[in-house]
Design an enzyme around this catalytic site. Structure first.
Site, PDB file in Angstrom:
ATOM      1  N   CYS A  54     -40.035 -18.301  -5.813  1.00 13.85           N
ATOM      2  CA  CYS A  54     -40.479 -17.727  -7.088  1.00 13.85           C
ATOM      3  C   CYS A  54     -40.587 -16.207  -7.021  1.00 13.85           C
ATOM      4  O   CYS A  54     -40.454 -15.595  -5.976  1.00 13.85           O
ATOM      5  CB  CYS A  54     -41.820 -18.344  -7.478  1.00 13.85           C
ATOM      6  SG  CYS A  54     -43.169 -17.871  -6.369  1.00 13.85           S
ATOM      7  N   ALA A  57     -43.181 -14.856  -4.689  1.00 11.38           N
ATOM      8  CA  ALA A  57     -42.729 -14.893  -3.292  1.00 11.38           C
ATOM      9  C   ALA A  57     -41.929 -13.627  -2.969  1.00 11.38           C
ATOM     10  O   ALA A  57     -42.081 -13.045  -1.889  1.00 11.38           O
ATOM     11  CB  ALA A  57     -41.872 -16.133  -3.031  1.00 11.38           C
ATOM     12  N   ARG A  88     -43.459 -15.574   7.091  1.00 10.10           N
ATOM     13  CA  ARG A  88     -42.137 -14.974   7.056  1.00 10.10           C
ATOM     14  C   ARG A  88     -41.710 -14.321   8.378  1.00 10.10           C
ATOM     15  O   ARG A  88     -40.662 -13.727   8.453  1.00 10.10           O
ATOM     16  CB  ARG A  88     -42.066 -13.993   5.885  1.00 10.10           C
ATOM     17  CG  ARG A  88     -40.656 -13.720   5.456  1.00 10.10           C
ATOM     18  CD  ARG A  88     -40.623 -13.149   4.074  1.00 10.10           C
ATOM     19  NE  ARG A  88     -39.535 -12.232   3.899  1.00 10.10           N
ATOM     20  CZ  ARG A  88     -39.629 -10.918   4.015  1.00 10.10           C
ATOM     21  NH1 ARG A  88     -40.772 -10.349   4.335  1.00 10.10           N
ATOM     22  NH2 ARG A  88     -38.573 -10.172   3.797  1.00 10.10           N
TER      23      ARG A  88
HETATM   24 FE1  CFM Z   1     -32.775  -9.276   1.679  1.00  6.76          FE
HETATM   25 FE2  CFM Z   1     -34.277 -11.098   0.811  1.00  6.76          FE
HETATM   26 FE3  CFM Z   1     -34.296 -10.321   3.399  1.00  6.76          FE
HETATM   27 FE4  CFM Z   1     -32.159 -11.543   2.407  1.00  6.76          FE
HETATM   28 FE5  CFM Z   1     -33.427 -13.888   3.019  1.00  6.76          FE
HETATM   29 FE6  CFM Z   1     -35.533 -13.458   1.425  1.00  6.76          FE
HETATM   30 FE7  CFM Z   1     -35.585 -12.692   4.026  1.00  6.76          FE
HETATM   31 MO1  CFM Z   1     -35.627 -15.201   3.299  1.00  6.76          MO
HETATM   32  S1  CFM Z   1     -32.206 -10.941   0.408  1.00  6.76           S
HETATM   33  S2  CFM Z   1     -32.250  -9.941   3.706  1.00  6.76           S
HETATM   34  S3  CFM Z   1     -31.238 -13.385   3.008  1.00  6.76           S
HETATM   35  S4  CFM Z   1     -34.958  -9.343   1.620  1.00  6.76           S
HETATM   36  S5  CFM Z   1     -34.260 -15.084   1.498  1.00  6.76           S
HETATM   37  S6  CFM Z   1     -35.777 -12.299  -0.326  1.00  6.76           S
HETATM   38  S7  CFM Z   1     -37.070 -13.542   2.809  1.00  6.76           S
HETATM   39  S8  CFM Z   1     -34.401 -14.172   4.861  1.00  6.76           S
HETATM   40  S9  CFM Z   1     -35.678 -10.758   5.015  1.00  6.76           S
HETATM   41  C1  HCA Z   2     -39.252 -16.762   0.495  1.00  2.84           C
HETATM   42  C2  HCA Z   2     -39.283 -16.443   1.950  1.00  2.84           C
HETATM   43  C3  HCA Z   2     -38.144 -17.025   2.736  1.00  2.84           C
HETATM   44  C4  HCA Z   2     -38.231 -18.537   2.819  1.00  2.84           C
HETATM   45  C5  HCA Z   2     -37.426 -19.048   3.938  1.00  2.84           C
HETATM   46  C6  HCA Z   2     -37.082 -20.497   4.019  1.00  2.84           C
HETATM   47  C7  HCA Z   2     -38.226 -16.410   4.150  1.00  2.84           C
HETATM   48  O1  HCA Z   2     -38.169 -16.844  -0.101  1.00  2.84           O
HETATM   49  O2  HCA Z   2     -40.303 -16.889  -0.079  1.00  2.84           O
HETATM   50  O3  HCA Z   2     -36.926 -21.173   2.998  1.00  2.84           O
HETATM   51  O4  HCA Z   2     -36.925 -20.938   5.149  1.00  2.84           O
HETATM   52  O5  HCA Z   2     -37.274 -15.833   4.602  1.00  2.84           O
HETATM   53  O6  HCA Z   2     -39.282 -16.550   4.769  1.00  2.84           O
HETATM   54  O7  HCA Z   2     -36.926 -16.642   2.155  1.00  2.84           O
END
Ligand code: CFM
Ligand code: HCA
Length: 534
Positions: A54, A57, A88
């Site tokens: 969401c 998040a 995270r």
């Molecule tokens: Fe950019 Fe992200 Fe991230 Fe990402 Fe991600 Fe994420 Fe993440 Mo999870 S787009 S690189 S691929 S900030 S989904 S919102 S939290 S891993 S550090």
């Molecule tokens: C988020 C955080 C997340 C979730 C990861 C997952 C992350 O979107 O709220 O589903 O394993 O990187 O921690 O993207």
């Protein structure tokens, strides 16, 4: 590949199939003038089990979560706070001052009566309590869904207390979970507020040569630590990381940098634009995922500053770091070469990690983003043509102008021209499609059903995604690597990170254990509960 697309769509009712068809693409961007259009950043179709999260998040968890010395208070039911509490894997170094609120979970713990009678008083009390306990430089307030529904004015509360406590910058985020179609809206809400309330506050420039900002690096599994190690070795001064292991003062000093380096384009490209418009700081796209990509990004920084001393230092560092990396890559390639991967994560990583796999001789045959926008697939050229719909209109676009006192062009027009003529690209991002083979399958907002189908059909050697996909994929007998949390691993960025990743993936794709996943009743049908007439 077209058959595979048909296979994915077959089970859907016609209306759903028609919509999903526009988000599932057989790549044909390579060699083409323009990339075919993919539908992205639109609402998930009701009934589909999406991998998305969401808006809250994206704001509280992703962007503000990794800041260590700002107290982040969640105004909402305790579940929302619990969700964003240390989930995270963004790492922190408490530094010399030792100020670190990341292990805490600050919440107003909204109850039924707050929903009915309003929660502003409770929020005010929470802020006062946090201030009196910690005296932090900044306090941020995050709205969860009920806050928007009942109409608590969190900004008014923040303003009132910010005026009361002169040494504490208090501001709020209207990042209710439902505000946008995904986390992406939350990134934007967070970044806008940081830009408005924080950037530019520290008037004194930090010391150091070759000052940069690193935008969109969140220090998951210590990635940011490894990148900072490399910067330091090269003599590059990283003033401010948005927002891995960040501090209040780093954000507040970002306007002093001479270059912004954008790692995660999705979550922050607009901040790079705003820093350029307001302060005159140019930006470039970098990628520190992959050893070769790291070397390339460092050389780009060297080229930008154009100082032979820095360029030499960067080349020396690369020459010093690469032999070990190459040696490990060469060794693992004897086993990983020709193997296949699929990557479905939120944004940038579904693109960036393809470089690391390529270094291992592995091909990414299918990939996609949970919530990226068309520019992350098709390249930034499409930005002017992006449609604004009722959901994106919901998210504020800041109008930024050159700061009368602080704007300073970092390069003369002639210097910019010379760099560009030599092939240097400012604010340039080509997106994922151009880097994947034609015929590979690109899917936006992949869902659980499609994930399993794709795995069944294409049988990749490794599937990369998040915790929601982890176990269902493993049950299909395919190794699964989390590229959000890195499971318990990392760092994977930079040179040392590349070595970690090669070893981890080598171990995973070489393991036979998941192929023994058939349950006894799958092997021996007589053990199933199905009654059969003899
Ligand atoms: Fe950019 Fe992200 Fe991230 Fe990402 Fe991600 Fe994420 Fe993440 Mo999870 S787009 S690189 S691929 S900030 S989904 S919102 S939290 S891993 S550090
Ligand atoms: C988020 C955080 C997340 C979730 C990861 C997952 C992350 O979107 O709220 O589903 O394993 O990187 O921690 O993207």
């Amino acid at each position: 590949p077209t058959d595979i697309k048909d296979e994915l769509l077959k089970k859907y009712p016609p209306k759903v199939a028609r919509k999903r068809a526009k988000q599932i693409m057989i790549n044909e961007a390579v060699g083409a003038d323009t990339s075919p259009e993919i539908v992205a950043n639109v609402r998930t179709i009701p009934g589909i089990i999406t991998m998305r999260g969401c808006t809250y998040a994206g704001c509280k968890g992703v962007i503000m979560g990794p800041t260590r010395d700002i107290v982040n208070i969640v105004h909402g039911p305790i579940g929302c706070s619990f969700y964003a509490w240390l989930t995270r894997r963004n790492q922190t170094d408490a530094g010399k001052d030792g100020e670190n609120y990341i292990p805490y979970c600050f919440s107003t713990d909204m109850q039924d009566q707050d929903i009915i009678f309003g929660g502003e008083k409770k929020l005010e009390a929470a802020i006062i309590e946090a201030y009196e306990l910690f005296h932090p430089k900044g306090i941020c307030i995050f709205a969860t869904c009920p806050v928007g529904l009942i109409g608590d004015d969190i900004h008014a509360v923040a303003r009132k207390l910010s005026a009361q406590y002169e040494d504490c910058n208090i501001f709020a985020f209207s990042c209710e979970g439902y505000k946008g179609v995904s986390q992406s809206a939350g990134h934007h809400i967070a970044n806008n507020q940081v830009f408005t309330h924080l950037v530019g506050e520290n008037k004194k420039s930090p010391e150091g040569e070759y000052k940069i900002n690193l935008l969109g690096e969140y220090n998951i599994g210590g990635d940011g630590f490894e990148i900072d190690r490399i910067f330091k070795k090269c003599g590059i001064t990283n003033i401010s990381t948005f927002s891995g292991n960040s501090t209040y003062d780093q954000f507040a000093s970002a306007q002093h940098a001479d270059l912004s380096c954008v790692m995660c384009h999705r979550s922050i490209n607009y901040v790079a634009d705003m820093l350029e418009t307001k302060y005159g700081i140019p930006w470039i796209k970098v990628n520190f995922i992959g050893a070769r990509s790291t070397a390339k990004s460092l050389r780009k920084i060297g080229e930008y500053f154009g100082d032979p001393k820095l360029i030499k230092r960067i080349n020396d560092v690369i020459a010093e770091e690469m032999p070990e990396v190459e040696a490990v890559a060469e060794e693992v390639r004897t086993r990983t070469n020709g193997k296949t991967a699929m990557i479905f994560v939120g944004g940038s990583r579904a693109h960036h990690y393809q470089d690391l796999f390529a270094e291992m001789g592995m091909k990414t045959i299918s990939a996609g983003y949970e919530f990226a926008h068309r520019d992350d697939y098709e390249g930034r050229e499409v930005i002017p043509s992006l449609k604004v719909d009722s959901d994106s209109r919901n998210i504020e676009e800041l109008t930024v102008e050159a700061d009368e006192k602080l704007f300073k062009a970092r390069k003369t027009p002639d210097e910019v021209k010379a760099l560009e003529e030599a092939g240097f690209k400012f604010k340039h991002y080509e997106g994922l499609n151009k880097d994947m083979d034609n015929g590979s399958i690109i899917v936006d907002d992949l869902n659980q059903y499609e994930a399993e189908k794709l795995v069944e059909i294409l049988k990749p050697d490794v599937f990369c995604a998040g915790i929601k996909e982890k176990f269902s994929i493993q049950k299909l007998g395919v190794p699964m690597k989390q590229l959000h949390s890195y499971d318990s691993g990392g760092p994977y960025a930079g040179f040392k990170g590349a070595v970690n990743f090669y070893k981890e993936i080598d171990r995973l794709v070489g393991s036979k254990v998941w192929s023994y996943m058939k349950a006894p009743w799958q092997k021996n049908p007589e053990l199933t509960a199905t009654f059969v007439w003899e």
